[in-house]
Design an enzyme around this catalytic site. Structure first.
Site, PDB file in Angstrom:
ATOM      1  N   HIS A 105       0.824  -1.202   0.000  1.00 33.24           N
ATOM      2  CA  HIS A 105       0.000   0.000   0.000  1.00 33.24           C
ATOM      3  C   HIS A 105       0.858   1.251   0.000  1.00 33.24           C
ATOM      4  O   HIS A 105       0.639   2.170  -0.778  1.00 33.24           O
ATOM      5  CB  HIS A 105      -0.926   0.018   1.212  1.00 33.24           C
ATOM      6  CG  HIS A 105      -1.848   1.195   1.198  1.00 33.24           C
ATOM      7  ND1 HIS A 105      -1.510   2.410   1.744  1.00 33.24           N
ATOM      8  CD2 HIS A 105      -3.077   1.352   0.667  1.00 33.24           C
ATOM      9  CE1 HIS A 105      -2.497   3.262   1.559  1.00 33.24           C
ATOM     10  NE2 HIS A 105      -3.469   2.652   0.915  1.00 33.24           N
ATOM     11  N   HIS A 106       1.837   1.308   0.891  1.00 29.77           N
ATOM     12  CA  HIS A 106       2.755   2.432   0.864  1.00 29.77           C
ATOM     13  C   HIS A 106       4.055   2.057   1.560  1.00 29.77           C
ATOM     14  O   HIS A 106       4.128   1.065   2.284  1.00 29.77           O
ATOM     15  CB  HIS A 106       2.132   3.683   1.509  1.00 29.77           C
ATOM     16  CG  HIS A 106       2.138   3.669   3.007  1.00 29.77           C
ATOM     17  ND1 HIS A 106       1.084   3.219   3.746  1.00 29.77           N
ATOM     18  CD2 HIS A 106       3.075   4.071   3.912  1.00 29.77           C
ATOM     19  CE1 HIS A 106       1.364   3.331   5.037  1.00 29.77           C
ATOM     20  NE2 HIS A 106       2.562   3.847   5.173  1.00 29.77           N
ATOM     21  N   GLN A 168       9.794   1.314   6.262  1.00 27.43           N
ATOM     22  CA  GLN A 168       8.507   0.830   6.736  1.00 27.43           C
ATOM     23  C   GLN A 168       7.644   0.517   5.522  1.00 27.43           C
ATOM     24  O   GLN A 168       7.468   1.356   4.641  1.00 27.43           O
ATOM     25  CB  GLN A 168       7.814   1.892   7.604  1.00 27.43           C
ATOM     26  CG  GLN A 168       6.441   1.469   8.114  1.00 27.43           C
ATOM     27  CD  GLN A 168       5.637   2.632   8.646  1.00 27.43           C
ATOM     28  OE1 GLN A 168       4.887   3.261   7.903  1.00 27.43           O
ATOM     29  NE2 GLN A 168       5.809   2.945   9.927  1.00 27.43           N
ATOM     30  N   HIS A 170       3.854  -0.899   4.389  1.00 30.35           N
ATOM     31  CA  HIS A 170       2.478  -1.205   4.788  1.00 30.35           C
ATOM     32  C   HIS A 170       1.887  -2.155   3.753  1.00 30.35           C
ATOM     33  O   HIS A 170       1.734  -1.811   2.586  1.00 30.35           O
ATOM     34  CB  HIS A 170       1.670   0.093   4.862  1.00 30.35           C
ATOM     35  CG  HIS A 170       0.200  -0.142   5.048  1.00 30.35           C
ATOM     36  ND1 HIS A 170      -0.743   0.781   4.668  1.00 30.35           N
ATOM     37  CD2 HIS A 170      -0.492  -1.183   5.571  1.00 30.35           C
ATOM     38  CE1 HIS A 170      -1.947   0.318   4.952  1.00 30.35           C
ATOM     39  NE2 HIS A 170      -1.823  -0.871   5.492  1.00 30.35           N
ATOM     40  N   HIS A 240      -2.591  16.200  -2.047  1.00 31.70           N
ATOM     41  CA  HIS A 240      -3.152  15.120  -1.234  1.00 31.70           C
ATOM     42  C   HIS A 240      -4.433  15.561  -0.552  1.00 31.70           C
ATOM     43  O   HIS A 240      -4.458  16.562   0.172  1.00 31.70           O
ATOM     44  CB  HIS A 240      -2.150  14.675  -0.168  1.00 31.70           C
ATOM     45  CG  HIS A 240      -2.701  13.608   0.746  1.00 31.70           C
ATOM     46  ND1 HIS A 240      -2.909  12.316   0.327  1.00 31.70           N
ATOM     47  CD2 HIS A 240      -3.091  13.659   2.036  1.00 31.70           C
ATOM     48  CE1 HIS A 240      -3.395  11.604   1.328  1.00 31.70           C
ATOM     49  NE2 HIS A 240      -3.525  12.401   2.385  1.00 31.70           N
ATOM     50  N   HIS A 242      -8.454  13.366   0.691  1.00 32.31           N
ATOM     51  CA  HIS A 242      -9.116  12.070   0.702  1.00 32.31           C
ATOM     52  C   HIS A 242     -10.180  12.060  -0.400  1.00 32.31           C
ATOM     53  O   HIS A 242      -9.992  12.679  -1.442  1.00 32.31           O
ATOM     54  CB  HIS A 242      -9.688  11.792   2.084  1.00 32.31           C
ATOM     55  CG  HIS A 242      -8.619  11.693   3.146  1.00 32.31           C
ATOM     56  ND1 HIS A 242      -8.893  11.587   4.486  1.00 32.31           N
ATOM     57  CD2 HIS A 242      -7.258  11.714   3.057  1.00 32.31           C
ATOM     58  CE1 HIS A 242      -7.769  11.526   5.176  1.00 32.31           C
ATOM     59  NE2 HIS A 242      -6.762  11.608   4.321  1.00 32.31           N
ATOM     60  N   MET A 312      -8.186  15.827   4.271  1.00 33.98           N
ATOM     61  CA  MET A 312      -6.909  16.523   4.372  1.00 33.98           C
ATOM     62  C   MET A 312      -6.774  17.429   3.167  1.00 33.98           C
ATOM     63  O   MET A 312      -7.306  17.126   2.086  1.00 33.98           O
ATOM     64  CB  MET A 312      -5.715  15.555   4.448  1.00 33.98           C
ATOM     65  CG  MET A 312      -5.752  14.641   5.655  1.00 33.98           C
ATOM     66  SD  MET A 312      -4.260  13.616   5.838  1.00 33.98           S
ATOM     67  CE  MET A 312      -3.121  14.834   6.491  1.00 33.98           C
TER      68      MET A 312
END
Length: 888
Positions: A105-106, A168, A170, A240, A242, A312
């Protein structure tokens, strides 16, 4: 109240930081565009585990990947760390994501001084870093790449920069892992030690108080700030929101004139897009942004927050500044001039149509329809302050783009509150984000144990990017393969080979003089021939090739060192007061040393155990010549193990191969000086190195300045074949042969050329390049000689860096079939790391190209080499000729 409001502002900034940079797809500028395909990573997990790959003397690539993981549940967050391989300051000048939307996902890449775990990977609930963590890079979705401008880099390492990278990843929907395949998603970094004149940074424009009334058709959210620092130059942007966002636009306002920075639909893949025209921002300008939302379809007011039901409004501006003024991060969360937006260009209010198949799937948490209220943080009443526990806050911040079902952390900003913080919000954010949520289920711990217990699949060398794609193009290569039926059988090597530096071998730190020759004795001990305190430079010879520094006397230290191949201990040394400018070294089947000295113009046969002086001397001391009794700067010797005949490559000022009997009697010579750009067989321009192929009765010659290898019959001197590849560049310095394999090293590129200096492994039968390699410690500058052993070790001596490297060679011989897309390939496993080489597989199939599979071309790089001039170094400098004479 003010403290809580400040915390909320910090939270929003963190939401923006982690949620915003996603989808930055800036490719390595030295790499050819790699077309990512769905589920490509099962192959990528089958290659080398070596993360550091030298690119040239100052640049290297760092491959940061998950070590072959299989998430067991959706919305899993795995972290892994990698230490920056250099202590000094370095600069990241490009990124290339290695991920696909169907599995990942990211991704976020952090920089810090100490990761939260020392394991190969861990659940990110344990934390990212134990100290301050800086977000360096983020990616989400498959989107077009953007390129860092030349001379621009992100600063890392040194006294103040990050020492570790923490990745990291996801994993959202794990349905793609139903086959339990291993995932090695990550990012490849291109770093350089060369200080960059321009430092990259990010300017975040973010709304913190927008409220979208339910059912409202159009709602504008405006942000503006005065710019009050040194000039910045904008080169990319990212928007960015939603689901309710329709269009986001950013501008520079100067003297009431609006200049577009970028305008994009937030429903498209949220990558960084290059600005259409470069925009500079200077002191006194205003930066302005507008997000256009709709409240249609909502029954409640929508606030700024971290869940997918919140909204956002973020604009990320990527910029660069002069290094001495550089600021890496700036924010704007205000609207200093609301009236100014009355004159905003009309385009800012027009939504951008988006095709349904291009709509961005927003990964922020979807609140479940039937909420388990025990799983939620207690929701405050409207107007009340919401308080989050630190562990919950970290959990929210580290999983901004999608949280696990059943673990929901909700934050909404109360616009009635105003922040009055005078502290540094960035510093506070860095501290907050490190708070740990240590709660993990037993099932998760079991999954971790299972993952770490599984064998980690090695990755394919698909992305060993420093290998030029051009090396195997027929139009750019010239290989005359051994014809079937000609001569004895030659072992065929069709397996996958990989050469890498033996990083635990301390011999790289021996620091002798200029290393001119390397060889192996009967016990596989390494023997080094070096020049001590003597140096070959432009003052060494006159125009007639007579040595001009005779007054220095011979080298007063031992010039021949016998080195333990395991611990690099010096087992024996000799050669004191014998040589002026050592060059070539070889060892015959009886263990005798054969060496050349270009100052003396002589060849010596030495007994390594005798102190009585040379067993045989060929040539006349300090007398260059071209007859049966003279040499002119001879370069190398090869002794036929069956006949004892001696072959001498002669040399810098002669262009011939001379053959002698075992007793030193002249037999014959062949070869002539080449002229023009298309040298013929048997013509040489500095025959520099020799390699015998005894069972084929062939002698191969590194025709240095013609950038090729020529092979001849040892009995008839008949030309057999030429091996020439574009990736050799203009020089081939040295060659070495072991059963079925030919090793070579080339030279530094001329000005304007791009072929890197590196080592090559070739299938001798076909001439095909199997692998290329470079050291990790130090770098090749003038790799002068190479020798390979049957036990898989390769040694290279460099005459400029005064260094000897040990490399290890692995051939994977155990095969098992792998089915992919209806094509059966072979996964090759065995001694050491290795794997599926799709390049070799496709190259062997008619109608297929290996292009894009086993290498990414460095052609077209915007990282131009900065050579002093087009000439070779003066380290081995021949006296002037009618045309410039190359030096070694």
């Amino acid at each position: 109240m003010a403290g809580r409001a400040r915390s909320r502002l910090l939270l929003l900034l963190l939401l923006a930081l982690q949620g915003s940079c996603l989808a930055f797809r800036s490719p390595l500028s030295v790499f050819k565009r790699f077309k990512e395909t769905t589920r490509s990573f099962s192959n990528e997990c089958l290659g080398t585990t070596r993360p550091v790959t030298p690119i040239d003397s100052s640049d290297f690539a760092l491959d940061i990947r998950m070590p072959g993981v299989t998430p067991k549940e959706s919305d899993t967050y795995f972290c892994m760390s990698m230490r920056l391989p250099v202590d000094e300051e370095a600069f990241v000048i490009d990124f290339k994501p290695r991920a696909s939307m169907d599995t990942v996902h990211h991704m976020l890449l952090f920089g810090c001084n100490m990761p939260s775990s020392t394991g190969s990977y861990w659940f990110c609930d344990e934390g990212t870093c134990t100290d301050k963590a800086n977000i360096l890079y983020a990616w989400a979705r498959n989107a077009p790449p953007t390129r860092l401008p030349k001379g621009v880099g992100f600063r890392v390492g040194g006294e103040t920069g990050s020492k570790y990278f923490v990745l990291q990843v996801h994993y959202g929907d794990i349905s793609a892992f139903r086959d339990n395949h291993k995932d090695c998603s990550g990012v490849s970094l291109h770093l350089t030690r060369v200080p960059q004149p321009l430092i990259a940074g990010m300017y975040l424009m973010m709304s913190v108080d927008t409220v979208i009334p339910p059912g409202e058709k159009v709602v504008n959210s405006d942000i503006s700030c005065h710019y009050k620092t040194y000039p910045m130059h904008v080169f990319a942007y990212r928007v960015h929101t939603h689901r309710l966002g329709k269009v986001v636009s950013g501008y520079r306002v100067r003297n009431k004139q609006w200049t577009l920075i970028g305008r994009q639909s937030p429903q498209l893949p949220q990558a960084f897009y290059p600005v259409e025209h470069p925009v500079d921002v200077t002191f006194g300008d205003i930066l302005a942004a507008r997000c256009v939302f709709t409240g249609e379809g909502r029954t409640e007011a929508t606030h700024i927050g971290g869940t997918s039901s919140d909204e956002m409004c973020n604009l990320y501006i990527m910029y660069y500044m002069e290094a001495k003024y550089a600021v890496s991060f700036m924010t704007c969360t205000q609207n200093v001039d609301p009236d100014m937006f009355r004159t905003i260009p009309a385009e800012a209010n027009i939504p951008i149509p988006v095709k349904s198949d291009m709509v961005m799937i927003h990964g922020h948490h979807r609140e479940p329809e039937n909420k388990d209220k025990t799983a939620l943080i207690q929701q405050p009443k409207h107007g009340e302050d919401e308080v989050l526990e630190q562990g919950d806050l970290y959990s929210l911040l580290s999983k901004l783009l999608g949280e696990r079902d059943g673990v929901v952390h909700v934050h909404r900003y109360n616009p009635a509150e105003k922040t009055e913080s005078g502290s540094d919000p960035v510093a506070e954010m860095a501290n907050i984000v490190q708070k740990k949520d240590l709660t993990r289920s037993d099932a998760r711990e079991g999954a971790e144990r299972e993952e770490r217990g599984n064998a980690i699949l090695v990755r394919d060398r698909i992305h060993k990017f420093h290998r030029l794609e051009s090396t195997l193009r027929p139009a750019e290569s010239s290989v005359s393969p051994q014809q079937p039926g000609e001569g004895p059988w030659e072992p065929e090597h069709s397996g996958d080979f990989h050469v890498e530096e033996a990083l635990d071998w301390p011999g790289v730190y021996l620091l002798p003089g200029q290393v001119s020759g390397v060889a192996l004795d009967s016990k596989n001990n390494l023997v080094i021939f070096h020049r001590g305190d003597h140096v070959w430079d432009g003052n060494s010879f006159d125009s007639k090739f007579v040595y001009q520094q005779r007054g220095l006397g011979p080298i007063e230290e031992d010039t021949i060192l016998v080195i333990d191949p395991n611990n690099a201990a010096i087992l024996h040394s000799s050669g004191k007061n014998l040589f002026y400018l050592p060059h070539g070294l070889s060892i015959d089947k009886d263990g005798n040393y054969w060496v050349t000295d270009v100052a003396l113009h002589q060849v010596f046969k030495l007994d390594p155990h005798s102190k009585e002086g040379p067993l045989l001397i060929l040539g006349r001391s300090m007398q260059p010549g071209s007859d049966q009794n003279h040499f002119c700067q001879p370069t190398d010797v090869a002794v036929d193990p069956s006949t004892g005949d001696v072959f001498v490559s002669d040399g810098y000022c002669n262009s011939r191969i001379v053959q002698f009997s075992p007793s030193g009697k002249f037999i014959t010579h062949w070869g002539e000086e080449s002229s023009g750009s298309a040298p013929k067989p048997g013509q040489f321009s500095v025959p520099h190195s020799l390699a015998l192929v005894p069972h084929l009765d062939q002698l191969c010659v590194a025709d240095r300045e013609n950038g090729r290898i020529q092979c001849f019959r040892t009995d008839t001197k008949e030309f057999v074949r030429e091996i020439k590849h574009a990736s050799f560049g203009r020089n081939v310095f040295a060659i070495s042969y072991i059963s079925g394999l030919l090793f070579a090293v080339n030279g530094k590129p001329y000005f304007g050329d791009h072929e890197p200096v590196q080592g090559f492994v070739m299938n001798f039968s076909s001439g095909e390049i199997i692998d290329v390699f470079k050291p990790v410690r130090k770098h090749f500058d003038m790799p002068h000689d190479v020798v390979a052993s049957d036990d898989g070790n390769v040694y290279i001596g460099d005459a400029h860096t005064n260094t000897v490297w040990k490399f290890t060679l692995t051939e994977k011989m155990e095969h098992r079939s792998v089915k992919k897309a209806g094509i059966e390939a072979q996964e090759i496993k065995g001694k050491g790391s290795g794997g599926l080489n799709l390049g070799n597989f496709f190259a062997s199939r008619k109608g297929y190209s290996r292009k894009g599979f086993d290498r990414l071309s460095t052609e077209g790089s915007d990282q131009e080499k900065e050579e002093d001039d087009g000439s070779e170094s003066e380290e081995e400098y021949s006296a002037p000729l009618p045309t410039p004479a190359p030096s070694s």
